[in-house]
Motif scaffolding. Sequence first.
Motif, PDB file in Angstrom:
ATOM      1  N   UNK A 233       1.038  -1.192   0.026  1.00  0.00           N
ATOM      2  CA  UNK A 233       0.094   0.026  -0.079  1.00  0.00           C
ATOM      3  C   UNK A 233       0.945   1.285   0.000  1.00  0.00           C
ATOM      4  N   UNK A 234       2.059   1.153  -0.106  1.00  0.00           N
ATOM      5  CA  UNK A 234       2.980   2.149  -0.315  1.00  0.00           C
ATOM      6  C   UNK A 234       2.597   3.354  -0.999  1.00  0.00           C
ATOM      7  N   UNK A 235       2.087   2.945  -2.465  1.00  0.00           N
ATOM      8  CA  UNK A 235       1.855   4.025  -3.591  1.00  0.00           C
ATOM      9  C   UNK A 235       0.668   4.813  -3.169  1.00  0.00           C
ATOM     10  N   UNK A 236      -0.379   4.241  -2.125  1.00  0.00           N
ATOM     11  CA  UNK A 236      -1.196   4.954  -1.712  1.00  0.00           C
ATOM     12  C   UNK A 236      -1.037   5.853  -0.587  1.00  0.00           C
ATOM     13  N   UNK A 237       0.203   5.527   0.168  1.00  0.00           N
ATOM     14  CA  UNK A 237       0.719   6.425   1.003  1.00  0.00           C
ATOM     15  C   UNK A 237       1.426   7.640   0.470  1.00  0.00           C
ATOM     16  N   UNK A 238       2.024   7.213  -0.539  1.00  0.00           N
ATOM     17  CA  UNK A 238       2.981   8.377  -1.150  1.00  0.00           C
ATOM     18  C   UNK A 238       2.176   9.375  -2.134  1.00  0.00           C
ATOM     19  N   UNK A 239       1.080   8.895  -2.607  1.00  0.00           N
ATOM     20  CA  UNK A 239       0.241   9.613  -3.546  1.00  0.00           C
ATOM     21  C   UNK A 239      -0.072  11.041  -2.774  1.00  0.00           C
ATOM     22  N   UNK A 240      -0.672  11.079  -1.831  1.00  0.00           N
ATOM     23  CA  UNK A 240      -1.040  12.478  -1.181  1.00  0.00           C
ATOM     24  C   UNK A 240       0.150  13.322  -0.882  1.00  0.00           C
ATOM     25  N   UNK A 241       1.371  12.773  -0.890  1.00  0.00           N
ATOM     26  CA  UNK A 241       2.638  13.592  -0.590  1.00  0.00           C
ATOM     27  C   UNK A 241       2.955  14.183  -1.727  1.00  0.00           C
ATOM     28  N   UNK A 242       2.743  13.319  -2.744  1.00  0.00           N
ATOM     29  CA  UNK A 242       3.491  13.806  -4.361  1.00  0.00           C
ATOM     30  C   UNK A 242       2.263  15.288  -4.791  1.00  0.00           C
ATOM     31  N   UNK A 243       1.310  14.980  -4.394  1.00  0.00           N
ATOM     32  CA  UNK A 243       0.158  16.315  -4.541  1.00  0.00           C
ATOM     33  C   UNK A 243       0.606  17.483  -4.203  1.00  0.00           C
ATOM     34  N   UNK A 244       1.674  17.609  -3.039  1.00  0.00           N
ATOM     35  CA  UNK A 244       1.977  18.828  -2.642  1.00  0.00           C
ATOM     36  C   UNK A 244       3.391  18.670  -3.079  1.00  0.00           C
TER      37      UNK A 244
END
Length: 480
Positions: A233-244
């Motif tokens: 589930x690491x991509x789901x965790x990283x996705x909101x970070x990449x948004x910023x």
Amino acid sequence: MNSRAQTSPARFVTGSTMRHVVVMAGTGAVGLMAVFAVDLANLFYVSLLGDTAVAAAVGFAGTINFFHVAISIGMTIGVSATTARLLGAGQRTKARQVASASLVFVVGVTVLMTAATLLLLDPILDLLGATGETRALTRMFLHITAPTYPMLAIGMCTAALMRSIGDARRAMWVTLSAAIVTAVLDPILIFGLHLGLEGAAISNVIARIVLAAVGLYGAATVNRLIGRVRFARSWGDVRPVLKVALPAVLTNLATPVASAYVTHAMARFGPAAIAGQATIDRITPVAFALIYALAGAVGPIIAQNLGAGRADRIRETIRNSLGFVLLTVALAWLVLALVQDGLIRAFSAQGVTATIIATFCSWLVASYAFVGCLFVANAAFNNLDRPLLSTLFNWGRATLGTLPFVAMGVQHGPIGVLVGQAAGSAIFGSMAMLVAWIVVARLPMGDCARLAAMQADEPAAAAVSVPGAAVGNTVAPDVH
């Protein structure tokens, strides 16, 4: 183990906002000052070797280093904003997952960038114009230091994580420890062991290893913000970070574009004008370290209160940050105006160089109030799900706020160039702050909490039921 960090992760949702701003900006400024001082000392020691090719090699390596740092800073902004938001919403477990996955992602990106840099080093040096002995020295320096770019990214990311939880003092020691190591090892390796530029490179490597070690200890062991990575589930965790993070990376690239154009304009008036601009560039990081640290200091406060649904405290933080900017600039203006003659003598400045320094210290220094406004606005945009606005205003300042104003100013000499640059900063700093205030003013408490929940990919109810979110209706809560 830091029990306080365990039991009270969302420390910015209560207490005096002004105190949080001052503490976070102050500790962040100490770390930045250490970095500025060490960079200056590093170049100073190398310049004592009396070989211009060596100094030029450090300059070329620094240019390449900037791109790695810019991407790392952009990533850490995203990690810090997302983690602080989750902590403010009381979702510590989720915050640890996001922090852990993001750290692995940042390291992975940095490793790929490092490999690409080393593989494409010759074309990059061709593009930069490095030739002869300088080129050979630059290659040697980067072959030693470039493999430690991931260590640099780890240190920056873990320091940002500690700021997100409110552990500003330990975050400060991440950069401070590396600065101390460099300051001690540079003269020993460069002169004591007669290693020259190679000694400076080795000192750089050791400092980055220390940076990563201190950061990991503080984030993982003391604050327990780093845990086991769940790769499924690491991509789901990283996705909101990449948004910023992705817009933040683009934002960070704006400043050197503007700076390069200003330097190009100054070059028309000869070496004396360039020397004056270079002197100002050395003075400002020291005089305004608090301003530079402010964007990172304000971000975690805004993010935690966003997660807690405290729109009132977000507005108060913005007001207090603006007051802090004005007070800091006023104090720096007074000090620089009083010591300008001493600075001119210290830098052996004469003619145009002395005029540029005196003009800046006497009144152009006031333009940094608008630069501070832009930094506060950036923090608001990046932590309130408006990162593209941050990118827009920074690139607007670097282009529309620099090119036409400097082009007009260049007709009136080097002072006109500085005035044009200051005028563009004033316009875009004011516009950014106005838009940021509109964004903040439109955040009712309920919408604030729901926004945080959506950004965290969690149900809105989770954000509303934060322990302590309903506490502290008293107007009382702090990153470079």
